[in-house]
Design an enzyme around this catalytic site. Structure first.
Site, short mmCIF file in Angstrom:
data_model
loop_
_atom_site.label_atom_id
_atom_site.label_comp_id
_atom_site.label_asym_id
_atom_site.label_seq_id
_atom_site.Cartn_x
_atom_site.Cartn_y
_atom_site.Cartn_z
N ARG A 1 0.83 -1.22 0.00
CA ARG A 1 0.00 0.00 0.00
C ARG A 1 0.85 1.27 0.00
O ARG A 1 0.44 2.30 -0.54
CB ARG A 1 -0.95 -0.02 1.21
CG ARG A 1 -2.04 1.07 1.16
CD ARG A 1 -3.06 0.87 2.28
NE ARG A 1 -4.19 1.78 2.21
CZ ARG A 1 -4.40 2.80 3.04
NH1 ARG A 1 -3.55 3.03 4.01
NH2 ARG A 1 -5.46 3.57 2.91
N ILE B 1 -7.46 7.55 -0.96
CA ILE B 1 -7.35 6.09 -1.07
C ILE B 1 -8.17 5.54 0.10
O ILE B 1 -8.06 6.02 1.22
CB ILE B 1 -5.86 5.64 -1.03
CG1 ILE B 1 -5.71 4.12 -0.95
CG2 ILE B 1 -5.10 6.27 0.12
CD1 ILE B 1 -4.23 3.65 -1.06
N SER B 2 -9.05 4.57 -0.17
CA SER B 2 -9.95 4.06 0.88
C SER B 2 -9.17 3.39 2.01
O SER B 2 -8.06 2.90 1.80
CB SER B 2 -10.91 3.03 0.28
OG SER B 2 -11.57 3.55 -0.84
N ALA B 3 -9.80 3.34 3.17
CA ALA B 3 -9.19 2.64 4.31
C ALA B 3 -9.10 1.15 4.00
O ALA B 3 -10.00 0.59 3.35
CB ALA B 3 -10.03 2.86 5.56
#
Ligand code: SAH
Length: 231
Positions: free
Chosen positions: A51, A77-79
């Site tokens: 990530r 950016i999503s969790a």
């Protein structure tokens, strides 16, 4: 004095050490997500995708906390837990052809790329051009050749490669866009956040007769889907 060569070796060593550190942080993060990740395949995919290579450099150290992060242009950016939840709801398998609306950093597409394997493909659509370049660079650096990033208004889907086995939308729509329903294969699954201030994650199954079945899967917070069938 260290020679130029010596210096090069030192930086290389430092890089390897740093990557090991990131790997440890990633393992710790995924362990902490045990409550969300129920499927071994999803756990393994998330362990493999670095990530920190999908966020701006100044945020690399924060990449292994379970929060959304800024990627510029007012987008995030999503969790990681949300990526896990959506991937599990999609029931992704080897060989699936997937459409994602909202490439952002390319991270979610990479996790899905892991899950569909070499025989599958992920088409991901993004409307902000610099983010298209950002996602492409990140995916190239991490070698996800089974992911294609497309510059388009994804609220209309992407008819060129339709129908899709799976469709995922990583931004919130005012209502479910008709073109996305049309581009979903019979037997396919779509996951999409719907709503304005209060958003709900919806899982849609299209049965083999083409009938649509919807289920609410809980409250979420996403950036808006902008476009013809969006806000
Ligand atoms: N999946 C991404 C997170 C995306 S954030 C990741 O893993 O990093 C949502 C993204 O949807 C933003 O980049 C935003 O620009 C994009 N978006 C919003 N409306 C869109 C549209 N109509 N078509 C394509 N992308 C859209």
């Amino acid at each position: 004095m260290i020679s130029e060569e010596g210096r090069g070796e030192k930086t290389h060593k430092k890089e390897i050490e740093e990557e090991k550190e990131f790997e440890e942080l990633r393992k710790r993060l995924i362990k902490g997500l045990e409550f969300y990740i129920l499927e071994e395949r999803v756990r393994e995919a998330m362990l493999r995708v670095p990530r920190h290579k999908f966020v701006p450099e100044y945020e690399q150290r924060a990449a292994y906390t379970d929060t959304p992060l800024d990627i510029g242009y007012g987008q995030t950016i999503s969790a990681p837990h949300m990526v896990a939840i959506m991937c599990e709801l999609l029931e992704l398998s080897e060989g699936h052809k997937v459409l994602e609306i909202g490439s952002g950093s390319g991270y979610n597409a990479a996790v899905m790329g892991e899950l569909v394997g070499k025989s599958g493909h992920v088409y991901t659509v993004e409307r902000i051009e610099p983010l298209v370049h950002f996602a492409r660079e990140n995916l190239k650096e991490t070698c996800y050749n089974n992911v294609t990033v497309i510059l388009e208004d994804g609220s209309m889907g992407y008819s060129r490669y339709a129908p899709y086995d799976r469709i995922t939308v990583t931004c919130a729509a005012p209502r479910i866009p008709e073109p996305l329903l049309d581009q979903l294969k019979p037997g396919g699954i779509m996951v999409i956040p719907v709503g304005n201030y209060s958003q709900e994650l919806i899982r849609i199954k299209k049965d083999l007769d083409g009938n649509i079945h919807k289920k609410k899967k809980g409250g979420v917070v996403f950036v808006p889907l902008i476009g013809k069938y969006g806000f």
